[in-house]
Structures are given as C-alpha cells and as structure tokens.
Scaffold this active site. Structure first.
Site, PDB file in Angstrom:
ATOM      1  N   ARG A 147      42.463  49.717  -3.411  1.00 40.78           N
ATOM      2  CA  ARG A 147      41.614  48.563  -3.065  1.00 40.78           C
ATOM      3  C   ARG A 147      40.848  48.018  -4.258  1.00 40.78           C
ATOM      4  O   ARG A 147      40.686  46.810  -4.379  1.00 40.78           O
ATOM      5  CB  ARG A 147      40.732  48.862  -1.855  1.00 40.78           C
ATOM      6  CG  ARG A 147      39.488  49.636  -2.047  1.00 40.78           C
ATOM      7  CD  ARG A 147      39.147  50.459  -0.839  1.00 40.78           C
ATOM      8  NE  ARG A 147      40.031  51.605  -0.802  1.00 40.78           N
ATOM      9  CZ  ARG A 147      40.968  51.808   0.130  1.00 40.78           C
ATOM     10  NH1 ARG A 147      41.094  50.998   1.124  1.00 40.78           N
ATOM     11  NH2 ARG A 147      41.739  52.875   0.060  1.00 40.78           N
ATOM     12  N   THR A 148      40.355  48.887  -5.124  1.00 41.40           N
ATOM     13  CA  THR A 148      39.564  48.358  -6.244  1.00 41.40           C
ATOM     14  C   THR A 148      40.466  47.534  -7.160  1.00 41.40           C
ATOM     15  O   THR A 148      40.079  46.453  -7.624  1.00 41.40           O
ATOM     16  CB  THR A 148      38.882  49.506  -7.019  1.00 41.40           C
ATOM     17  OG1 THR A 148      38.117  50.273  -6.079  1.00 41.40           O
ATOM     18  CG2 THR A 148      37.964  48.973  -8.091  1.00 41.40           C
ATOM     19  N   LYS A 208      52.795  57.309 -27.394  1.00 35.99           N
ATOM     20  CA  LYS A 208      53.239  57.610 -28.769  1.00 35.99           C
ATOM     21  C   LYS A 208      52.136  58.266 -29.583  1.00 35.99           C
ATOM     22  O   LYS A 208      52.271  58.428 -30.785  1.00 35.99           O
ATOM     23  CB  LYS A 208      53.646  56.310 -29.474  1.00 35.99           C
ATOM     24  CG  LYS A 208      54.760  55.543 -28.812  1.00 35.99           C
ATOM     25  CD  LYS A 208      55.059  54.295 -29.656  1.00 35.99           C
ATOM     26  CE  LYS A 208      55.931  53.312 -28.915  1.00 35.99           C
ATOM     27  NZ  LYS A 208      55.972  52.007 -29.607  1.00 35.99           N
ATOM     28  N   ARG A 210      39.319  51.385 -15.053  1.00 37.06           N
ATOM     29  CA  ARG A 210      39.054  52.610 -14.276  1.00 37.06           C
ATOM     30  C   ARG A 210      39.719  53.768 -15.006  1.00 37.06           C
ATOM     31  O   ARG A 210      40.912  53.714 -15.298  1.00 37.06           O
ATOM     32  CB  ARG A 210      39.614  52.481 -12.868  1.00 37.06           C
ATOM     33  CG  ARG A 210      39.663  53.821 -12.169  1.00 37.06           C
ATOM     34  CD  ARG A 210      40.064  53.720 -10.734  1.00 37.06           C
ATOM     35  NE  ARG A 210      39.003  53.177  -9.923  1.00 37.06           N
ATOM     36  CZ  ARG A 210      38.935  53.312  -8.597  1.00 37.06           C
ATOM     37  NH1 ARG A 210      39.873  53.961  -7.952  1.00 37.06           N
ATOM     38  NH2 ARG A 210      37.945  52.790  -7.910  1.00 37.06           N
ATOM     39  N   HIS A 241      30.390  54.156 -10.312  1.00 37.20           N
ATOM     40  CA  HIS A 241      31.271  53.116  -9.767  1.00 37.20           C
ATOM     41  C   HIS A 241      30.356  51.917  -9.441  1.00 37.20           C
ATOM     42  O   HIS A 241      30.092  51.610  -8.286  1.00 37.20           O
ATOM     43  CB  HIS A 241      31.955  53.647  -8.504  1.00 37.20           C
ATOM     44  CG  HIS A 241      33.151  52.869  -8.063  1.00 37.20           C
ATOM     45  ND1 HIS A 241      33.484  51.626  -8.567  1.00 37.20           N
ATOM     46  CD2 HIS A 241      34.091  53.157  -7.129  1.00 37.20           C
ATOM     47  CE1 HIS A 241      34.588  51.198  -7.963  1.00 37.20           C
ATOM     48  NE2 HIS A 241      34.973  52.107  -7.101  1.00 37.20           N
TER      49      HIS A 241
HETATM   50  C1  NCD Z   1      36.093  55.195  -4.150  1.00 37.70           C
HETATM   51  C2  NCD Z   1      36.357  55.672  -5.566  1.00 37.70           C
HETATM   52  O1  NCD Z   1      37.415  55.450  -6.111  1.00 37.70           O
HETATM   53  O2  NCD Z   1      35.424  56.250  -6.106  1.00 37.70           O
HETATM   54  N1  NCD Z   1      37.060  54.303  -3.715  1.00 37.70           N
HETATM   55  C3  NCD Z   1      36.858  52.982  -3.960  1.00 37.70           C
HETATM   56  O3  NCD Z   1      36.817  52.553  -5.093  1.00 37.70           O
HETATM   57  N2  NCD Z   1      36.611  52.202  -2.906  1.00 37.70           N
HETATM   58  C4  NCD Z   1      35.843  56.260  -3.184  1.00 37.70           C
HETATM   59  C5  NCD Z   1      36.850  57.367  -3.066  1.00 37.70           C
HETATM   60  O4  NCD Z   1      37.878  57.394  -3.722  1.00 37.70           O
HETATM   61  O5  NCD Z   1      36.561  58.243  -2.255  1.00 37.70           O
END
Ligand code: NCD
Length: 340
Positions: free
Chosen positions: A66-67, A95, A116, A149
C-alpha cells in the site's frame, strides 16, 4: 522544523519530530483541499499539470504494497513521472556499489526520492549526503526499519483529525495502541506527533516482550503526555476515543520468538464492538493478520479503509509541499477558490 530540513528550500520528510502544530494543521488543510479538488475533472486536470515537469524515484528495498502504491498514485495525481527500484539486487548495488552511491546516481535523474529501507536512519543519511552535493533534492522517508514511518503517522493524524472534526479535534482524546509496539514503526512515529496536541492520553497494550520502547516513553514523559500500559485490550476499550491496532512484526524475529506468544488479549474481536464507545474509531495501518476480525469492517467506527485512502491524499500534499506546489493548490489564482 530544524534548520537542516529547511536548508536551501529542500523540504524533506524524514521523521515525525520535524512536524509542529501549525505545519500539521496546514498539511491537513492542504490534504482536504486536494481531496475535494480531485473530485472534479477540472480539478484533477489542474493537479495533473502542477508538477508534470518533475520526475520522482521510488526506492523501496523493503516489502511494500500500500505505501508503494499510495506514493505511486500520489505522484500520478500530480503529473510526476516515476521510476522505481524495488530490489537492490536488480541495481548496481549487486555489483558492489554502495547504497549511498546508488542513491546519488538516482538523484541525478529525478527531482524527489521516496524511499523505504530496512535500515533505521538511512533516509536521514541520504538527505544529508544529497545536501552536500551540487544538486540536492528532497527525500521522503516511506519507512525506515523499525524506527520511523512519518508519512503513515501523518495520514493517521489526518484520519484522527477528520474523524474528530465535530468533537473538538484530536486535543483531549484518549488513544490506545495495540500490538507489537516495540518493533512497529507506525506507533513510534505517531507517538512523537502527539506532542503537538493538548490533553492527549496514550494507552499501550502489548505482550510483555513487545512493550513500547523506553525512548518513546522518555519522550512522552519529557513532553508531559500521560501514558499507561495494559495487558488486555478488552479492559481499555470502554475508555478510548481511538483504538490503533497493529500486527505482530514477525519478520524481525531472530528465532521465531513471535510464535511463542499468546496474542488472544491483543486482538480486536467482533464482540468487542459492544464495549467500544459509540463515537470511538478503530484504526490500523494495515496489513492485518489475526489481530482484527474482518467482521468489524462493516461497523461505521472502522476507519482503516478510509485511513488507507487518506494516505494517498496526504502523500499528494507532502510531495506537493516538498516540490513547492502547495501554495498554488491552496490558492490557484492568488485569491480565487473557483476549483472548490
Ligand atoms: C506498516 C509498515 O510498513 O510499517 N505498513 C504500512 O506502511 N501501512 C505497518 C506494518 O507493516 O505492519
């Protein structure tokens, strides 16, 4: 906001502590504006043209559904063309190139990096490294290890703000956070943001070995935010305004230790709806596992699907701000509001 974040008009989103109340209020206002403008073709076309001259990089070397899609969609809404790396094994890192050099390379081709990574602090380090180059660009942290996050916490704030708009806003509310609080980055970032609201109380409900970390508790104490701990979700439900469910973060286990824990007291079951106050809300950053019964989804207090969509709008707002298009959205013709 610290000096480094504002340096040369480079507006990064790195950690929740960057955000103060006026900025949070402005971002919520901007998000609502974007949500409304995008409803009509004329408004959606206006947003599409705003940053159609910009390119973005999605660097996601940690699993994400989703992110990733939320940021991808947010870039599309603003007309930004995106490139992506989802696995460092397919880039020159394979590499032997360092992640720092890889990111500096990506930064040569784009105007914003959204990242991420499994490492805590890597988004900060990337932002610092890019600021020392001739072509610094904004960095958005889309999740950094177990640490932070911030964009999730901002969309959580927007969901709370929307849900409580007729009840005096977030100030004075009691929020319970449930689950793997020790390794969940969403609850850490959200706890930091609570310093911006007055009279908020936090209740942490976690198994003994997964309690909220000491650094967050120290931060809350320093900022005089009352918090307490409990070991049964059902005991706290009658006193909450919002319950924030999270899953067990089993991927951080060293030797399968999650499977030895009994989570029955940390799951929201269908019968819990009866003891949850009528005007309380249920949130979850998703993905969910067994900690939240899908039969709860149809209750009007369940806000997590709305929360997910709110995330896309908040990310449009954050990207627009980082690339300097926020003022035009708020006030497209200097004073007119004809797009609303
Ligand atoms: C969260 C994450 O990745 O920290 N998910 C998200 O980004 N909505 C929560 C999770 O993975 O539990």
């Amino acid at each position: 906001m610290g000096k480094r974040e504002e340096l040369g008009e480079i507006l990064h989103v790195l950690r929740a502590q960057q955000f103060d109340r006026p900025l949070l209020d402005r971002l919520c206002e901007l998000t609502t504006r974007i949500r409304k403008v995008a409803k009509m073709k004329e408004g959606a076309d206006f947003l599409q043209r705003l940053l159609s001259h910009k390119r973005g990089m999605l660097y996601f070397t940690q699993p994400s559904t989703r992110t990733f899609l939320s940021f991808h969609s947010a870039c599309h809404i603003l007309g930004i063309r995106v490139s992506e790396i989802r696995d460092s094994a397919t880039s020159s890192e394979f590499k032997g190139e360092s992640p720092e050099d890889a990111l500096r390379t990506f930064s040569s081709y784009v105007d914003i990096i959204i990242m991420r990574t499994p490492q805590a602090g890597f988004a900060d380090a990337t932002a610092e490294m890019l600021e020392r180059t001739e072509r610094p660009i904004p960095v958005i942290n889309a999740g950094s290890g177990k640490d932070q996050h911030p964009t999730q916490a901002l969309l959580d704030i927007y969901t709370l703000h929307r849900s409580f708009k007729d009840r005096g806003g977030i100030d004075g509310k009691t929020i319970a956070m449930i689950g793997d609080l020790d390794r969940g980055r969403t609850v850490r970032s959200l706890s930091y943001l609570m310093k911006n609201y007055s009279g908020v109380r936090l209740i942490f409900v976690a198994p003994e070995s997964r309690r909220m970390a000491e650094d967050i508790k120290a931060f809350l104490d320093k900022n005089e935010i009352p918090w307490k701990e409990h070991d049964r979700l059902a005991d706290v439900l009658p006193e909450v305004d919002a319950v924030y469910m999270t899953r067990i973060q089993h991927e951080w286990d060293v030797a399968g230790e999650s499977s030895a824990i009994d989570y029955s007291n940390f799951a929201f079951r269908h019968e819990h709806l009866a003891i949850l106050p009528r005007d309380a809300i249920i949130m979850h950053p998703l993905p969910r596992r067994d900690e939240l019964d899908p039969r709860v989804d149809s209750d009007p207090r369940a806000k997590y699907w709305r929360q997910e969509r709110n995330g896309m709008w908040m990310r449009v707002a954050l990207i627009a701000r980082s690339l300097g298009a926020d003022k035009e959205i708020i006030d497209p013709y200097g004073s007119s509001t004809h797009l609303l």
